[in-house]
Design a protein around this motif. Structure first.
Motif, short mmCIF file in Angstrom:
data_model
loop_
_atom_site.label_atom_id
_atom_site.label_comp_id
_atom_site.label_asym_id
_atom_site.label_seq_id
_atom_site.Cartn_x
_atom_site.Cartn_y
_atom_site.Cartn_z
N ALA A 91 18.47 -4.71 1.13
CA ALA A 91 17.49 -3.69 1.50
C ALA A 91 17.13 -2.82 0.29
N GLN A 92 18.11 -2.47 -0.52
CA GLN A 92 17.83 -1.66 -1.70
C GLN A 92 17.02 -2.43 -2.74
N ARG A 93 17.28 -3.73 -2.87
CA ARG A 93 16.48 -4.55 -3.80
C ARG A 93 15.03 -4.62 -3.34
N LYS A 94 14.83 -4.73 -2.03
CA LYS A 94 13.46 -4.77 -1.51
C LYS A 94 12.76 -3.43 -1.71
N LEU A 95 13.48 -2.34 -1.54
CA LEU A 95 12.89 -1.02 -1.78
C LEU A 95 12.51 -0.86 -3.24
N THR A 163 10.87 -1.25 3.88
CA THR A 163 10.74 -1.11 2.44
C THR A 163 9.31 -1.28 1.94
N GLN A 164 8.59 -2.26 2.46
CA GLN A 164 7.24 -2.51 1.98
C GLN A 164 6.25 -1.43 2.40
N HIS A 165 6.60 -0.67 3.42
CA HIS A 165 5.74 0.44 3.86
C HIS A 165 5.47 1.40 2.70
N TYR A 166 6.48 1.61 1.86
CA TYR A 166 6.34 2.59 0.78
C TYR A 166 5.32 2.17 -0.27
N ALA A 167 5.13 0.87 -0.44
CA ALA A 167 4.11 0.38 -1.37
C ALA A 167 2.76 0.26 -0.68
N ASP A 168 2.77 -0.37 0.50
CA ASP A 168 1.51 -0.68 1.18
C ASP A 168 0.81 0.57 1.71
N PHE A 169 1.57 1.61 2.04
CA PHE A 169 1.00 2.85 2.57
C PHE A 169 1.34 4.03 1.65
N ASP A 170 1.33 3.76 0.36
CA ASP A 170 1.71 4.75 -0.64
C ASP A 170 0.91 6.05 -0.52
N VAL A 171 -0.39 5.93 -0.32
CA VAL A 171 -1.24 7.13 -0.22
C VAL A 171 -0.82 7.99 0.96
N GLN A 172 -0.56 7.36 2.09
CA GLN A 172 -0.13 8.09 3.29
C GLN A 172 1.23 8.74 3.07
N VAL A 173 2.17 8.01 2.50
CA VAL A 173 3.51 8.53 2.26
C VAL A 173 3.45 9.75 1.36
N PRO A 182 9.13 9.86 -3.18
CA PRO A 182 9.45 9.13 -1.95
C PRO A 182 10.66 8.21 -2.05
N TYR A 183 10.89 7.61 -3.21
CA TYR A 183 11.90 6.55 -3.26
C TYR A 183 13.34 7.05 -3.28
N ASP A 184 13.58 8.25 -3.80
CA ASP A 184 14.94 8.78 -3.79
C ASP A 184 15.39 9.03 -2.35
N SER A 187 15.84 5.73 -0.38
CA SER A 187 17.07 5.02 -0.70
C SER A 187 18.26 5.58 0.07
N VAL A 188 18.36 6.90 0.11
CA VAL A 188 19.46 7.56 0.84
C VAL A 188 19.35 7.26 2.33
N PHE A 189 18.14 7.38 2.87
CA PHE A 189 17.94 7.13 4.30
C PHE A 189 18.24 5.68 4.65
N LEU A 190 17.84 4.77 3.78
CA LEU A 190 18.07 3.35 3.99
C LEU A 190 19.56 3.05 4.13
N ASP A 191 20.35 3.59 3.21
CA ASP A 191 21.80 3.38 3.27
C ASP A 191 22.39 3.94 4.56
#
Length: 200
Positions: A91-95, A163-173, A182-184, A187-191
């Motif tokens: 999951a972290q690699r995909k993020l 994970t792909q939401h963060y790239a595909d909907f970057d403007v919204q995020v 967003p990514y820090d 990552s914490v939430f994902l874990d």
């Protein structure tokens, strides 16, 4: 015997692919023209056509290169590793890929939204084979009581979606988060999310 490409040919081909990635990821396949790609690459349209005979050829080259990169994180899931650590590392690699390759993620998403006309066969063969193989590993872990009893395919889908939401909907995020990176936080939430979800 085919001559090796010159330094200029390599540079121009790389410039076309980079420009194509920019334009396709922004406008999609249908909204992109060869003129746009040539302009973004800093080349004339005839010069571009020397390297790629069509818009489809550029798009296909990008997708083929992308799929190799896209599948690598799942290939790394080790059946002999610690199940929870392996899934969370995947999951972290995909993020990280969404963070580092946002254009590629949007290119892939646009292709899927159009019904995957150029990669459907790969999805039904290479992708399906790999996902089924890793799903079987996850199922074995669940049956052994090493992780929660969860549907392995839907677990993988959830990782893709999250994970792909963060790239595909970057403007919204970024509109919602404002100045927060967003990514820090992701990552914490994902874990935290998957640690709880996978606990037997």
């Amino acid at each position: 015997m085919t001559k090796a490409p010159t330094r200029i040919q390599k540079r121009n081909r790389a410039a076309i692919l980079s420009a194509g990635l920019d334009v396709f990821s922004q406008f999609g396949f249908r909204g992109t023209t060869l003129d746009q790609i040539a302009d973004a690459a800093g080349l004339s349209k005839p010069n571009l056509l020397y390297y790629f005979p069509s818009k489809e050829a550029i798009h296909t080259a990008l997708l083929e290169r992308l799929l190799e990169t896209w599948l690598d994180p799942l290939k790394s899931l080790d059946a002999d590793g610690d199940p929870v650590k392996e899934i969370m590392a995947y999951a972290q690699r995909k993020l990280a890929m969404s963070r580092d390759y946002p254009r590629e993620s949007r290119l892939f998403a646009n292709e899927i939204l159009q019904g995957a006309p150029r990669i459907e066969e790969i999805l039904r063969t290479d992708l399906k084979t790999l996902v089924d193989e890793k799903a079987a590993v996850i199922k074995t872990w669940a049956e052994a009581g090493k992780i929660a009893d969860i549907d392995p395919h839907h677990l993988i889908f959830s990782i893709w979606a999250f994970t792909q939401h963060y790239a595909d909907f970057d403007v919204q995020v970024r509109a919602v988060l404002g100045d927060k990176a967003p990514y820090d936080g992701a990552s914490v939430f994902l874990d935290m999310l998957y640690a709880k979800l996978l606990r037997p």
